[in-house]
Scaffold this active site. Structure first.
Site: not given
Ligand SMILES: Cc1cc2nc3c(=O)[nH]c(=O)nc-3n(C[C@H](O)[C@H](O)[C@H](O)COP(=O)(O)OP(=O)(O)OC[C@H]3O[C@@H](n4cnc5c(N)ncnc54)[C@H](O)[C@@H]3O)c2cc1C
Length: 451
Positions: A42, A47, A50, A177, A181, A434, A439
């Site tokens: 994110c 997010c 972006k 999406y 986007e 309005h 609205e």
């Molecule tokens: C281009 C793009 C645009 C997006 N836009 C939106 C939006 O507008 N609104 C919205 O709500 N969502 C959006 N999303 C989705 C959103 O980013 C994700 O749903 C959210 O970040 C998920 O959070 P998470 O904690 O599950 O995983 P992540 O945020 O992906 O975090 C996982 C972390 O775990 C770490 N990791 C992985 N494996 C290991 C390991 N073995 N050991 C240590 N660390 C590890 C990774 O490096 C990463 O930092 C977007 C996604 C993308 C790709």
């Protein structure tokens, strides 16, 4: 049995950071390992950057409108390296905020890749090994390239924020999406954008009418959208790539950008040998409390591939802490999640599409599409859409779909009413604000269709 920690979190993204922080603030001893940058997808490659790019890409249109409103505007060119550098500084700042949140909550952080050794043990790439009463997998997901000749030449969303220069032309592959986007963003920034999507219409799963309008507007704005079109292969040529399509065409693009899906980050995590069940795409299988088949191991966020959005990962993290450390089993509510797609124009949506609602019960459709005042004055032909899907039986609003500038902001508020079970008559009892676009949501008198 004593453990090094009460909780070990794998992944410092949206879900992992929130769960670690809240558990630690409640008195648990917590550790978190992050292999890359704090804040996760994110903040670093999703997010946040972006949305900054969305803002940057909207200025040419705003400047055009400003002229129609009487301003003398002299637009210079867009300085991508300057913007990229300011964006990088902002992301560094946010990463620092995330690190501090963990530090100030007394979470021990490890800048390392973690794998699961057994139900209570985590091994780090540094060679360290820790035991924990509970392990939380919050490892997120990664973009995937399709399996076709030359696919390695394409970039994915992780790469887009670090481009040295903006290409003159780009092929965006995909219809979800993220694809749509970025097609809009790059088009707004002056890149010549072509988009191939193999399906019949972009944004599968969203309301049909909303998808149709966004698709029309994207084409009107200059995106060369080809539906029912896929790539056969990519060959490097003249500093770019020649792309053969299933429509028999061969075209040169400076860059090819795959937005063709994401896979959960479970490869090599050691979960299978521990007894954790993985699904077809490698997603961690969990129950309603985010618990895996191994009772001490939980998983939240994109790695479970339920609803892949930041606020959902955060809620799943909070529900996990409440369940495991609050003594209050809390299932995650995935129903009626409002969401936005930051295309130009935006979509804001909550609840069922007309198509899905019809499958369930007879519905009434209230819908209006019109030229908004601001754009109409500026001589633009853009249209917006306001739509309510209403149950004939209960009168409840089952779905609301908005296509308009600022639709994301609007749907957050509509989401409250829909989540509370508001009926069409509840909407009607609210006085209009309005003159606004929204609205129309409280002034639509007669259904345009019933079924
Ligand atoms: C281009 C793009 C645009 C997006 N836009 C939106 C939006 O507008 N609104 C919205 O709500 N969502 C959006 N999303 C989705 C959103 O980013 C994700 O749903 C959210 O970040 C998920 O959070 P998470 O904690 O599950 O995983 P992540 O945020 O992906 O975090 C996982 C972390 O775990 C770490 N990791 C992985 N494996 C290991 C390991 N073995 N050991 C240590 N660390 C590890 C990774 O490096 C990463 O930092 C977007 C996604 C993308 C790709």
């Amino acid at each position: 049995m004593t453990f090094d920690y009460d909780l070990f979190v794998i992944g410092g993204g949206s879900g992992g950071v929130r769960a670690a922080r809240v558990a630690a603030q409640g008195g648990a001893s917590v550790a978190l390992a992050e292999q890359s940058r704090y804040g996760g997808t994110c903040v670093i490659r999703g997010c946040v950057p972006k949305k900054l790019m969305v803002y940057a890409s909207e200025f040419p249109g705003a400047m055009q409108d400003a002229q129609s409103y009487g301003w003398t505007v002299h637009a210079g060119g867009f300085d991508w390296p300057k913007f990229r550098s300011t964006m990088a500084t902002e992301l560094d700042r946010l990463e620092g905020v995330y690190r501090n949140l963990l530090k100030n909550s007394n979470v021990s952080t490890y800048d390392a890749r973690a794998t699961v050794a057994d139900a209570h043990t985590v091994t780090l790439s540094t060679g360290e090994r820790f035991t924990a009463k509970h392990i939380l997998i919050a490892a997120g997901g990664t973009p995937v390239r399709p399996d076709l000749p030359g696919a390695e030449h394409g970039i994915v969303s992780d790469d887009i924020f670090d481009l040295e220069t903006l290409p003159r032309s780009i092929l965006v592959v995909g219809g979800g999406y993220i694809a749509c986007e970025f097609a809009c963003i790059l088009n707004g920034l002056g890149v010549d954008v072509t988009q191939y999507y193999r399906g019949e219409q972009i944004l599968r799963g969203f309301d049909g009418e909303a998808r149709g309008l966004v698709s029309e507007e994207m084409i009107d704005n200059g995106v060369d959208l080809h539906l029912g079109t896929n790539i056969l292969d990519i060959t490097p040529e003249r500093g770019g790539y020649v792309v053969k399509s299933t429509k028999g065409t061969e075209k040169w693009f400076e860059k090819v950008f795959f937005a063709t899906g994401r896979n959960p980050n479970t490869a090599g995590l050691g979960l299978e040998q521990t007894g954790v069940q993985l699904g077809r795409y490698g997603q961690v299988e969990v129950n309603e409390y985010s618990q895996t088949a191994v009772p001490s191991i939980y998983a939240i966020g994109d790695v479970t591939d339920r609803v892949n959005l930041t606020p959902v990962a955060i809620r799943e993290g909070m529900a996990f802490v409440e369940t495991v450390f609050g003594g209050n089993p809390t299932p995650v509510d995935h129903d009626l999640i409002p969401t936005a797609i930051f295309t130009q124009p935006e979509i804001g949506t909550v609840g069922l599409s007309e198509e899905d609602a019809r499958e369930i019960e007879p519905v009434e459709i209230y819908c209006t599409s019109f030229k908004p005042m601001k754009e109409a004055f500026a001589g633009r032909s853009n249209r917006v859409l306001m739509k309510l899907v209403v149950s004939q039986k209960t009168r409840r609003v089952m779905g609301c779909h908005i296509v308009a500038p600022g639709a994301g902001e609007m749907i957050q508020m509509v989401g409250i009413a829909v989540k509370m079970g508001a009926t069409k008559e509840d909407f009607d009892r609210v006085c209009a604000v309005h003159p606004t676009m929204a609205e129309e949501l409280v002034t639509m008198r007669a259904p345009v269709r019933t079924s």
